[in-house]
Motif scaffolding. Structure first.
Motif, PDB file in Angstrom:
ATOM      1  N   GLY A 159       0.805  -1.223   0.000  1.00 34.76           N
ATOM      2  CA  GLY A 159       0.000   0.000   0.000  1.00 34.76           C
ATOM      3  C   GLY A 159       0.837   1.273   0.000  1.00 34.76           C
ATOM      4  O   GLY A 159       2.064   1.236   0.130  1.00 34.76           O
ATOM      5  N   CYS A 160       0.148   2.412  -0.169  1.00 41.98           N
ATOM      6  CA  CYS A 160       0.853   3.686  -0.258  1.00 41.98           C
ATOM      7  C   CYS A 160      -0.075   4.829   0.133  1.00 41.98           C
ATOM      8  O   CYS A 160      -1.247   4.832  -0.234  1.00 41.98           O
ATOM      9  CB  CYS A 160       1.350   3.889  -1.696  1.00 41.98           C
ATOM     10  N   ASN A 161       0.465   5.792   0.896  1.00 46.03           N
ATOM     11  CA  ASN A 161      -0.339   6.941   1.319  1.00 46.03           C
ATOM     12  C   ASN A 161      -0.001   8.198   0.525  1.00 46.03           C
ATOM     13  O   ASN A 161      -0.473   9.282   0.853  1.00 46.03           O
ATOM     14  CB  ASN A 161      -0.083   7.260   2.811  1.00 46.03           C
ATOM     15  N   ALA A 162       0.843   8.096  -0.489  1.00 48.83           N
ATOM     16  CA  ALA A 162       1.417   9.307  -1.089  1.00 48.83           C
ATOM     17  C   ALA A 162       0.517   9.957  -2.153  1.00 48.83           C
ATOM     18  O   ALA A 162       0.530  11.169  -2.311  1.00 48.83           O
ATOM     19  CB  ALA A 162       2.781   8.994  -1.685  1.00 48.83           C
ATOM     20  N   PHE A 163      -0.209   9.196  -2.886  1.00 46.00           N
ATOM     21  CA  PHE A 163      -1.106   9.732  -3.926  1.00 46.00           C
ATOM     22  C   PHE A 163      -0.415  10.715  -4.881  1.00 46.00           C
ATOM     23  O   PHE A 163      -0.846  11.859  -5.039  1.00 46.00           O
ATOM     24  CB  PHE A 163      -2.358  10.374  -3.299  1.00 46.00           C
ATOM     25  N   CYS A 164       0.654  10.269  -5.520  1.00 45.04           N
ATOM     26  CA  CYS A 164       1.232  11.054  -6.617  1.00 45.04           C
ATOM     27  C   CYS A 164       0.124  11.207  -7.667  1.00 45.04           C
ATOM     28  O   CYS A 164      -0.704  10.297  -7.844  1.00 45.04           O
ATOM     29  CB  CYS A 164       2.437  10.345  -7.214  1.00 45.04           C
ATOM     30  N   THR A 165       0.100  12.330  -8.361  1.00 46.37           N
ATOM     31  CA  THR A 165      -1.092  12.646  -9.160  1.00 46.37           C
ATOM     32  C   THR A 165      -1.254  11.766 -10.398  1.00 46.37           C
ATOM     33  O   THR A 165      -2.314  11.777 -11.014  1.00 46.37           O
ATOM     34  CB  THR A 165      -1.085  14.122  -9.595  1.00 46.37           C
ATOM     35  N   TYR A 166      -0.225  11.027 -10.777  1.00 41.04           N
ATOM     36  CA  TYR A 166      -0.306  10.180 -11.966  1.00 41.04           C
ATOM     37  C   TYR A 166      -0.555   8.707 -11.623  1.00 41.04           C
ATOM     38  O   TYR A 166      -0.700   7.879 -12.519  1.00 41.04           O
ATOM     39  CB  TYR A 166       1.017  10.261 -12.768  1.00 41.04           C
ATOM     40  N   CYS A 167      -0.615   8.383 -10.327  1.00 46.66           N
ATOM     41  CA  CYS A 167      -0.455   6.967  -9.949  1.00 46.66           C
ATOM     42  C   CYS A 167      -1.743   6.348  -9.412  1.00 46.66           C
ATOM     43  O   CYS A 167      -2.386   6.889  -8.501  1.00 46.66           O
ATOM     44  CB  CYS A 167       0.660   6.861  -8.911  1.00 46.66           C
ATOM     45  N   ILE A 168      -2.071   5.193  -9.908  1.00 46.30           N
ATOM     46  CA  ILE A 168      -3.298   4.490  -9.524  1.00 46.30           C
ATOM     47  C   ILE A 168      -3.062   3.538  -8.333  1.00 46.30           C
ATOM     48  O   ILE A 168      -4.009   3.055  -7.717  1.00 46.30           O
ATOM     49  CB  ILE A 168      -3.853   3.700 -10.749  1.00 46.30           C
ATOM     50  N   VAL A 169      -1.793   3.307  -8.026  1.00 51.74           N
ATOM     51  CA  VAL A 169      -1.471   2.235  -7.070  1.00 51.74           C
ATOM     52  C   VAL A 169      -2.149   2.398  -5.699  1.00 51.74           C
ATOM     53  O   VAL A 169      -2.681   1.417  -5.168  1.00 51.74           O
ATOM     54  CB  VAL A 169       0.064   2.073  -6.939  1.00 51.74           C
ATOM     55  N   PRO A 170      -2.181   3.604  -5.103  1.00 51.23           N
ATOM     56  CA  PRO A 170      -2.871   3.699  -3.802  1.00 51.23           C
ATOM     57  C   PRO A 170      -4.342   3.275  -3.891  1.00 51.23           C
ATOM     58  O   PRO A 170      -4.910   2.794  -2.913  1.00 51.23           O
ATOM     59  CB  PRO A 170      -2.756   5.188  -3.443  1.00 51.23           C
ATOM     60  N   HIS A 171      -4.957   3.462  -5.078  1.00 44.78           N
ATOM     61  CA  HIS A 171      -6.348   3.050  -5.254  1.00 44.78           C
ATOM     62  C   HIS A 171      -6.449   1.532  -5.400  1.00 44.78           C
ATOM     63  O   HIS A 171      -7.503   0.948  -5.160  1.00 44.78           O
ATOM     64  CB  HIS A 171      -6.950   3.734  -6.489  1.00 44.78           C
ATOM     65  N   GLY A 203       8.283  -3.859  -1.626  1.00 46.63           N
ATOM     66  CA  GLY A 203       7.056  -3.270  -1.119  1.00 46.63           C
ATOM     67  C   GLY A 203       6.618  -2.238  -2.129  1.00 46.63           C
ATOM     68  O   GLY A 203       7.311  -1.968  -3.107  1.00 46.63           O
ATOM     69  N   ILE A 204       5.457  -1.669  -1.895  1.00 43.56           N
ATOM     70  CA  ILE A 204       4.986  -0.616  -2.793  1.00 43.56           C
ATOM     71  C   ILE A 204       5.686   0.693  -2.448  1.00 43.56           C
ATOM     72  O   ILE A 204       6.054   1.468  -3.322  1.00 43.56           O
ATOM     73  CB  ILE A 204       3.452  -0.455  -2.645  1.00 43.56           C
ATOM     74  N   HIS A 205       5.907   0.915  -1.162  1.00 45.61           N
ATOM     75  CA  HIS A 205       6.529   2.174  -0.714  1.00 45.61           C
ATOM     76  C   HIS A 205       7.329   1.830   0.546  1.00 45.61           C
ATOM     77  O   HIS A 205       6.906   2.129   1.667  1.00 45.61           O
ATOM     78  CB  HIS A 205       5.401   3.184  -0.430  1.00 45.61           C
ATOM     79  N   ILE A 206       8.496   1.197   0.354  1.00 46.05           N
ATOM     80  CA  ILE A 206       9.182   0.603   1.522  1.00 46.05           C
ATOM     81  C   ILE A 206       9.724   1.660   2.483  1.00 46.05           C
ATOM     82  O   ILE A 206       9.985   1.359   3.642  1.00 46.05           O
ATOM     83  CB  ILE A 206      10.288  -0.405   1.137  1.00 46.05           C
ATOM     84  N   ILE A 240      13.330   2.813  -3.547  1.00 47.08           N
ATOM     85  CA  ILE A 240      13.065   3.589  -2.329  1.00 47.08           C
ATOM     86  C   ILE A 240      13.033   5.072  -2.680  1.00 47.08           C
ATOM     87  O   ILE A 240      13.867   5.563  -3.437  1.00 47.08           O
ATOM     88  CB  ILE A 240      14.100   3.261  -1.220  1.00 47.08           C
ATOM     89  N   GLU A 241      12.046   5.775  -2.138  1.00 48.09           N
ATOM     90  CA  GLU A 241      11.870   7.197  -2.452  1.00 48.09           C
ATOM     91  C   GLU A 241      13.082   7.992  -1.955  1.00 48.09           C
ATOM     92  O   GLU A 241      13.598   7.715  -0.862  1.00 48.09           O
ATOM     93  CB  GLU A 241      10.600   7.716  -1.777  1.00 48.09           C
ATOM     94  N   PRO A 242      13.518   9.005  -2.721  1.00 42.99           N
ATOM     95  CA  PRO A 242      14.757   9.714  -2.377  1.00 42.99           C
ATOM     96  C   PRO A 242      14.772  10.266  -0.958  1.00 42.99           C
ATOM     97  O   PRO A 242      15.786  10.185  -0.273  1.00 42.99           O
ATOM     98  CB  PRO A 242      14.845  10.841  -3.407  1.00 42.99           C
ATOM     99  N   HIS A 279       3.073  15.985  -7.399  1.00 44.01           N
ATOM    100  CA  HIS A 279       2.901  15.789  -5.956  1.00 44.01           C
ATOM    101  C   HIS A 279       4.047  14.950  -5.381  1.00 44.01           C
ATOM    102  O   HIS A 279       3.838  14.073  -4.542  1.00 44.01           O
ATOM    103  CB  HIS A 279       1.535  15.130  -5.663  1.00 44.01           C
ATOM    104  N   ARG A 280       5.247  15.225  -5.888  1.00 47.78           N
ATOM    105  CA  ARG A 280       6.436  14.540  -5.369  1.00 47.78           C
ATOM    106  C   ARG A 280       7.086  15.455  -4.323  1.00 47.78           C
ATOM    107  O   ARG A 280       7.268  16.642  -4.564  1.00 47.78           O
ATOM    108  CB  ARG A 280       7.434  14.262  -6.505  1.00 47.78           C
ATOM    109  N   PRO A 281       7.457  14.910  -3.152  1.00 47.53           N
ATOM    110  CA  PRO A 281       7.840  15.771  -2.023  1.00 47.53           C
ATOM    111  C   PRO A 281       9.330  16.140  -1.991  1.00 47.53           C
ATOM    112  O   PRO A 281       9.966  16.052  -0.942  1.00 47.53           O
ATOM    113  CB  PRO A 281       7.468  14.899  -0.822  1.00 47.53           C
TER     114      PRO A 281
END
Ligand code: SF4
Ligand code: F3S
Length: 450
Positions: A159-171, A203-206, A240-242, A279-281
């Protein structure tokens, strides 16, 4: 279930692959075996792009052609996000969403026993539902007995809580949730016992690992625990996210061989405005800082990244910002993806799409840059020694075995099939092509074997 056969087709990412391996392991533990003319055929679908969804539908139809009498089951992210579309595919018998994936072996048991009792063809059974996986749903089973891989994927987070605007994965996968540290240690121990020399933590967002737990923990803490347990195998991190690749993790990789010298940190764009709209932090300077920090401490590390090309409103200047940033950084390989609007995400509605031929050209530029970087990196490795885990048996055309270094270089070596799944020392001699090197086993064929 003994005597029954199954077949699994997997689309999508490493997490889907890890889950397919877990399902296969569970079914094998219950007495089923892999087979081509299977009684059960599972299609583990992906929906990351419209193309992936289409390929998932094709795979279902193909499964029916290959296994005319099987019960065809669709699971995975496409089954989760668009069960209504799947219901229209007449070749399909069962839809099983991501929440129910873990129960799939039980569901299959039910299907097979019903079939046996009534002595008829397995009929359409619909177990579809569309709720999202919840905090406690964690599809997992030890990926050990399927035996297809020499570097098993261990799913530690979903799972993922980030909701990047192009990404369907959290859904498709719901909110972030993690396997408890004790579970991770237990399964790494089991992998070691089973003779593996490397485990890939996926993982999806380790980087969000452990934040859902009470008390909270983190990926850094988990890696420290793994390090402290002194396993005799190496650990590779998947993407892994930067901003989540901490100094401590990088120091740990620099100070011990436990953690592979390989980091995959997605950039997506080198233009600050585009990053904001994605929506990348982070911004381009923060990304550059992370890459330089790794390179300063790990001169031999593989540092890979993903780039998403042609996000809406990506001007020539914005693309040049991305190109120049990547060119200037000590990255070693690129995964380049053309943007395609995904229904169900905010970016689907963003104005000013970039024309397809422009996206294609930009992808080509970046892919060429990626090849140059990879070649330069491999050239710099010539003459060095490295540990490789040997993955494939002898290839009939080249007669070589293929192994992988800690810093993610595929290496072809001469040697016998008995070396598969062993850890060997090689000297890296030359480039085989733009993706692999040739090496020589330093200790002949006397390395550790499993
Ligand atoms: Fe998708 Fe962004 Fe989450 Fe990655 S971090 S899975 S790109 S929403
Ligand atoms: Fe596809 Fe789901 Fe992975 S959408 S890329 S299988 S997380």
């Amino acid at each position: 279930m003994t005597g029954k056969t199954f077949h699994i087709v997997t689309l999508g990412c490493k997490v889907n692959q890890a889950e397919s391996e877990a399902i296969a392991a569970s079914l094998q533990n219950q007495g089923m075996s892999l087979g081509q003319h299977a009684d059960i055929c599972i299609v583990n679908t992906c929906t990351i792009t419209h193309k992936a969804a289409m390929q998932s539908r094709q795979a279902i139809r193909q499964a029916r052609k290959s296994c005319p009498n099987a019960c065809i089951i669709a699971t995975g992210c496409y089954a989760q996000t668009d069960p209504d579309r799947l219901k229209k595919i007449t070749e399909l018998d069962v839809i099983c969403n991501n929440t129910e994936k873990e129960r799939l072996p039980d569901i299959i048991g039910d299907i097979l026993s019903t079939h046996e009792k009534k002595d008829r063809s397995i009929s359409s059974t619909e177990i579809s539902s569309a709720w999202l996986p919840q905090q406690d749903d964690f599809c997992y089973a030890p990926p050990l007995s399927s035996g297809s891989r020499t570097r098993p994927f261990l799913k530690i987070q979903d799972g993922c809580n980030a909701f990047c605007t192009y990404c369907i994965v959290p859904h498709a996968r719901g909110r972030s949730r993690s396997l408890l540290p004790e579970g991770v240690l237990k399964h790494i121990g089991a992998c070691q016992k089973a003779g593996y020399h490397e485990v890939v933590l996926t993982g999806i967002h380790i980087g969000q690992y452990g934040l859902d737990k009470t008390p909270q923990t983190t990926l850094t803490r988990l890696l420290q625990l793994i390090h402290g347990s002194r396993f005799d195998l190496r650990i590779r991190l998947s993407s892994i996210e930067p901003m989540e690749l901490t100094d401590d993790i990088i120091h740990m990789a620099a100070q011990s061989d436990m953690l592979c010298h390989h980091f995959h940190i997605p950039l997506q764009s080198g233009d600050n405005d585009i990053l904001q709209r994605m929506h990348r932090p982070y911004d381009r300077n923060r990304f550059a800082e992370r890459v330089s920090f790794i390179r300063d401490r790990l001169p031999d590390a593989a540092i890979g990244t993903d780039v998403l090309v042609g996000f809406p409103d990506e001007s020539d200047t914005a693309f040049e910002n991305t190109y120049e940033l990547i060119e200037s950084l000590p990255l070693t390989y690129l995964h380049v993806f053309p943007f395609s609007p995904r229904k169900g995400t905010p970016a689907f509605h963003f104005p000013n799409p970039v024309p397809a031929p422009v996206i294609k050209k930009r992808c080509e530029y970046l892919r060429n840059l990626g090849i140059q970087k990879k070649i330069a990196f491999m050239n710099a490795q010539i003459g060095r020694t490295a540990q490789i885990v040997i993955e494939t048996r002898q290839d009939l055309s080249s007669g070589c075995l293929k192994g992988l270094t800690s810093n993610y270089i595929p290496v072809l070596v001469d040697g016998g099939d008995h070396l598969k799944n062993t850890n060997q020392t090689v000297r890296l001699c030359q480039l085989k092509n733009d993706t692999a090197m040739k090496g020589v086993l330093i200790f002949g064929e006397q390395g550790r074997s499993s």
